[in-house]
Design a protein around this motif. Structure first.
Motif, mmCIF file in Angstrom:
data_model
loop_
_atom_site.group_PDB
_atom_site.id
_atom_site.type_symbol
_atom_site.label_atom_id
_atom_site.label_comp_id
_atom_site.label_asym_id
_atom_site.label_seq_id
_atom_site.Cartn_x
_atom_site.Cartn_y
_atom_site.Cartn_z
ATOM 1 N N PHE A 1 120.830 30.817 45.786
ATOM 2 C CA PHE A 1 121.106 29.452 46.217
ATOM 3 C C PHE A 1 119.803 28.740 46.577
ATOM 4 O O PHE A 1 118.874 29.352 47.121
ATOM 5 C CB PHE A 1 122.054 29.455 47.425
ATOM 6 N N PRO A 2 119.698 27.452 46.290
ATOM 7 C CA PRO A 2 118.433 26.743 46.514
ATOM 8 C C PRO A 2 118.098 26.581 47.991
ATOM 9 O O PRO A 2 118.988 26.437 48.836
ATOM 10 C CB PRO A 2 118.674 25.383 45.858
ATOM 11 N N VAL A 3 116.802 26.601 48.279
ATOM 12 C CA VAL A 3 116.284 26.301 49.614
ATOM 13 C C VAL A 3 115.559 24.961 49.522
ATOM 14 O O VAL A 3 114.613 24.803 48.744
ATOM 15 C CB VAL A 3 115.320 27.392 50.108
ATOM 16 N N VAL A 4 116.025 23.988 50.289
ATOM 17 C CA VAL A 4 115.418 22.656 50.304
ATOM 18 C C VAL A 4 114.506 22.558 51.519
ATOM 19 O O VAL A 4 114.946 22.840 52.645
ATOM 20 C CB VAL A 4 116.503 21.558 50.364
ATOM 21 N N THR A 5 113.249 22.190 51.317
ATOM 22 C CA THR A 5 112.308 22.108 52.439
ATOM 23 C C THR A 5 112.100 20.672 52.878
ATOM 24 O O THR A 5 112.212 19.729 52.086
ATOM 25 C CB THR A 5 110.951 22.727 52.071
ATOM 26 N N THR A 6 111.783 20.512 54.141
ATOM 27 C CA THR A 6 111.484 19.200 54.713
ATOM 28 C C THR A 6 110.025 19.188 55.174
ATOM 29 O O THR A 6 109.397 20.238 55.322
ATOM 30 C CB THR A 6 112.370 18.915 55.935
ATOM 31 N N ALA A 7 109.492 17.996 55.385
ATOM 32 C CA ALA A 7 108.146 17.884 55.946
ATOM 33 C C ALA A 7 108.120 18.585 57.303
ATOM 34 O O ALA A 7 109.141 18.642 58.007
ATOM 35 C CB ALA A 7 107.769 16.415 56.107
ATOM 36 N N LEU B 1 107.743 23.053 62.820
ATOM 37 C CA LEU B 1 108.804 22.153 63.260
ATOM 38 C C LEU B 1 109.040 21.097 62.190
ATOM 39 O O LEU B 1 108.091 20.506 61.666
ATOM 40 C CB LEU B 1 108.409 21.463 64.573
ATOM 41 N N SER B 2 110.289 20.852 61.892
ATOM 42 C CA SER B 2 110.619 19.861 60.876
ATOM 43 C C SER B 2 110.238 18.462 61.344
ATOM 44 O O SER B 2 110.410 18.100 62.508
ATOM 45 C CB SER B 2 112.115 19.903 60.563
ATOM 46 N N ALA B 3 109.703 17.660 60.407
ATOM 47 C CA ALA B 3 109.335 16.276 60.717
ATOM 48 C C ALA B 3 110.118 15.311 59.834
ATOM 49 O O ALA B 3 109.712 14.177 59.629
ATOM 50 C CB ALA B 3 107.831 16.071 60.521
ATOM 51 N N THR B 4 111.254 15.763 59.304
ATOM 52 C CA THR B 4 112.041 14.916 58.414
ATOM 53 C C THR B 4 112.824 13.877 59.206
ATOM 54 O O THR B 4 113.004 14.004 60.426
ATOM 55 C CB THR B 4 113.000 15.767 57.560
ATOM 56 N N ALA C 1 116.292 11.476 60.058
ATOM 57 C CA ALA C 1 117.747 11.657 60.093
ATOM 58 C C ALA C 1 118.382 11.148 58.803
ATOM 59 O O ALA C 1 119.355 11.728 58.303
ATOM 60 C CB ALA C 1 118.325 10.926 61.300
ATOM 61 N N ASN C 2 117.828 10.082 58.231
ATOM 62 C CA ASN C 2 118.373 9.543 56.986
ATOM 63 C C ASN C 2 118.253 10.539 55.844
ATOM 64 O O ASN C 2 119.147 10.657 55.005
ATOM 65 C CB ASN C 2 117.651 8.237 56.613
ATOM 66 N N SER C 3 117.128 11.269 55.809
ATOM 67 C CA SER C 3 116.940 12.266 54.753
ATOM 68 C C SER C 3 117.984 13.372 54.860
ATOM 69 O O SER C 3 118.556 13.813 53.859
ATOM 70 C CB SER C 3 115.532 12.864 54.835
ATOM 71 N N LEU C 4 118.232 13.823 56.089
ATOM 72 C CA LEU C 4 119.248 14.867 56.296
ATOM 73 C C LEU C 4 120.632 14.355 55.923
ATOM 74 O O LEU C 4 121.434 15.073 55.316
ATOM 75 C CB LEU C 4 119.236 15.315 57.757
ATOM 76 N N HIS C 5 120.903 13.107 56.278
ATOM 77 C CA HIS C 5 122.201 12.504 55.969
ATOM 78 C C HIS C 5 122.424 12.495 54.456
ATOM 79 O O HIS C 5 123.502 12.867 53.965
ATOM 80 C CB HIS C 5 122.236 11.085 56.526
ATOM 81 N N LYS C 6 121.391 12.106 53.715
ATOM 82 C CA LYS C 6 121.515 12.040 52.252
ATOM 83 C C LYS C 6 121.693 13.438 51.647
ATOM 84 O O LYS C 6 122.516 13.637 50.750
ATOM 85 C CB LYS C 6 120.292 11.363 51.646
ATOM 86 N N LEU C 7 120.908 14.413 52.137
ATOM 87 C CA LEU C 7 121.024 15.778 51.623
ATOM 88 C C LEU C 7 122.438 16.325 51.804
ATOM 89 O O LEU C 7 123.021 16.912 50.895
ATOM 90 C CB LEU C 7 120.025 16.696 52.323
ATOM 91 N N LEU C 8 122.998 16.123 52.994
ATOM 92 C CA LEU C 8 124.343 16.631 53.262
ATOM 93 C C LEU C 8 125.393 15.854 52.479
ATOM 94 O O LEU C 8 126.360 16.441 51.973
ATOM 95 C CB LEU C 8 124.642 16.575 54.757
ATOM 96 N N ILE D 1 115.262 20.623 66.707
ATOM 97 C CA ILE D 1 114.529 19.583 65.992
ATOM 98 C C ILE D 1 115.262 19.255 64.689
ATOM 99 O O ILE D 1 115.976 18.259 64.597
ATOM 100 C CB ILE D 1 113.075 20.030 65.695
ATOM 101 N N LEU D 2 115.109 20.120 63.682
ATOM 102 C CA LEU D 2 115.798 19.909 62.406
ATOM 103 C C LEU D 2 117.307 19.920 62.604
ATOM 104 O O LEU D 2 118.021 19.045 62.109
ATOM 105 C CB LEU D 2 115.376 20.992 61.409
#
Length: 342
Positions: free
Chosen positions: A17-23, A35-38, A40-47, A62-63
């Protein structure tokens, strides 16, 4: 899987299964922790794009904090794991004023989740006392094939203790929250050789504080299992352990364990059967308990055998089946509104 990026590398997939990384960024005083620096909008779109039935939140600080908010906004049930006593860490790292701030932050986040899971009964009760809602206990499994008394290497043991000393060991991250400095209470105990398995920011300091101890560095896989099984007794002085997997792996390796009567070890160590628990901060009691098992090889062996028997059914497949049940329960309950859960 969504995880912070790391310049040392992150797998592109796990179990197919893919692993998606954030800044991400790092803490200057703890560069190994990313520590993730992504946003909230990016997480919303991914989900939203993935459209999960349930979201698993591993320690939402954090993430995970952005993940739980995104899940709530999307109406997706979530299961949040409380894994680290972050408020206490703030005290141990010199920021006591931050402790109540962390508790408020964590309570707000966890109360947005459908179900919260604590790794031990002590931590469950602690979270409920701090106002966390819908808290249950989900422990941890242990690889009883990897960690086994059969992995003991007597030659390795004897290289640590050439004069027949009893080898007393610690395994874990060498950082303030593990309180490895407390092992100074054992440095002049007759017939004892301390072995420290692990690495971290306090290693140089601990090497100076624990003269005569053997530092073997960080180990993993079969090498870790061999080192652990080659000890005679395990001591973990950390008082911030929400579960303490190190104790469970020591038990699987056939070792009696000694730890403070606080946090996860309370569920793992049954005094007079597979180890001892001492009052937090009472290093004289810890020293006496170590001396008791150092001086009584028969008792030490029986405790170790009991320890192994009691973890043989705590396999990861069995424990993960319990987690799947919690996912199903969260889906049945449906997402809770943050405005209602507070």
């Amino acid at each position: 899987m969504i995880a912070p990026s790391d310049p040392r590398g992150v797998p592109e997939s796990y179990a197919g299964f893919p692993v998606v990384t954030t800044a991400s960024l790092y803490l200057p005083w703890y560069p190994d922790l990313r520590l993730s620096a992504t946003s909230a909008n990016s997480l919303h779109k991914l989900l939203a794009d993935f459209a999960p039935d349930v979201v698993h939140l591993a320690a939402p600080v954090i993430l995970g904090s952005k993940g739980v908010m995104a899940a709530a906004e999307l109406g997706v049930p979530s299961v949040a794991l409380y894994q680290t006593e972050v408020p206490r860490y703030a005290v141990q790292y010199g920021y006591p004023a931050a402790e109540p701030i962390f508790w408020r932050h964590l309570r707000k986040l966890h109360n947005m989740a459908t179900i919260n899971l604590a790794p031990s009964s002590y931590t469950r009760d602690q979270l409920i006392a701090h106002g966390f809602s819908r808290v249950d206990v989900w422990g941890r499994g242990v690889d009883t094939e990897l960690f086994s008394p059969d992995k003991r290497d007597q030659a390795l043991h004897d290289s640590w203790a050439p004069h027949g000393e009893v080898v007393v060991g610690f395994m874990g991250r060498l950082a303030p929250e593990k309180q490895v400095k407390d092992l100074r209470a054992l440095t002049d105990l007759p017939g004892v050789r301390l072995v420290i398995i692990g690495d971290g920011p306090q290693r140089a300091e601990l090497e100076a504080d624990l003269p005569g101890a053997v530092f073997v560095g960080m180990k993993s896989g079969e090498e870790l299992a061999r080192c652990l099984a080659s000890l005679d007794l395990f001591v973990h002085p950390g008082e911030s352990e929400t579960f303490c997997q190190a104790v469970q792996e020591a038990h699987a390796s056939g070792l009696a364990a000694i730890a403070p009567r606080r946090g996860g070890p309370i569920d793992l160590i049954d005094p007079s059967h597979n180890g001892w628990l001492y009052p937090p901060g009472d290093l004289s009691a810890m020293r006496n308990q170590v001396a008791d098992l150092v001086g009584d090889g028969f008792k030490r062996t029986i405790f170790g055998q009991t320890a192994r028997k009691r973890v043989e059914n705590r396999t990861w497949p069995r424990v993960c089946d319990q987690l799947l049940d919690y996912y199903c329960a969260a889906i049945d309950l449906g997402v809770r509104s943050p405005a209602k859960t507070g």
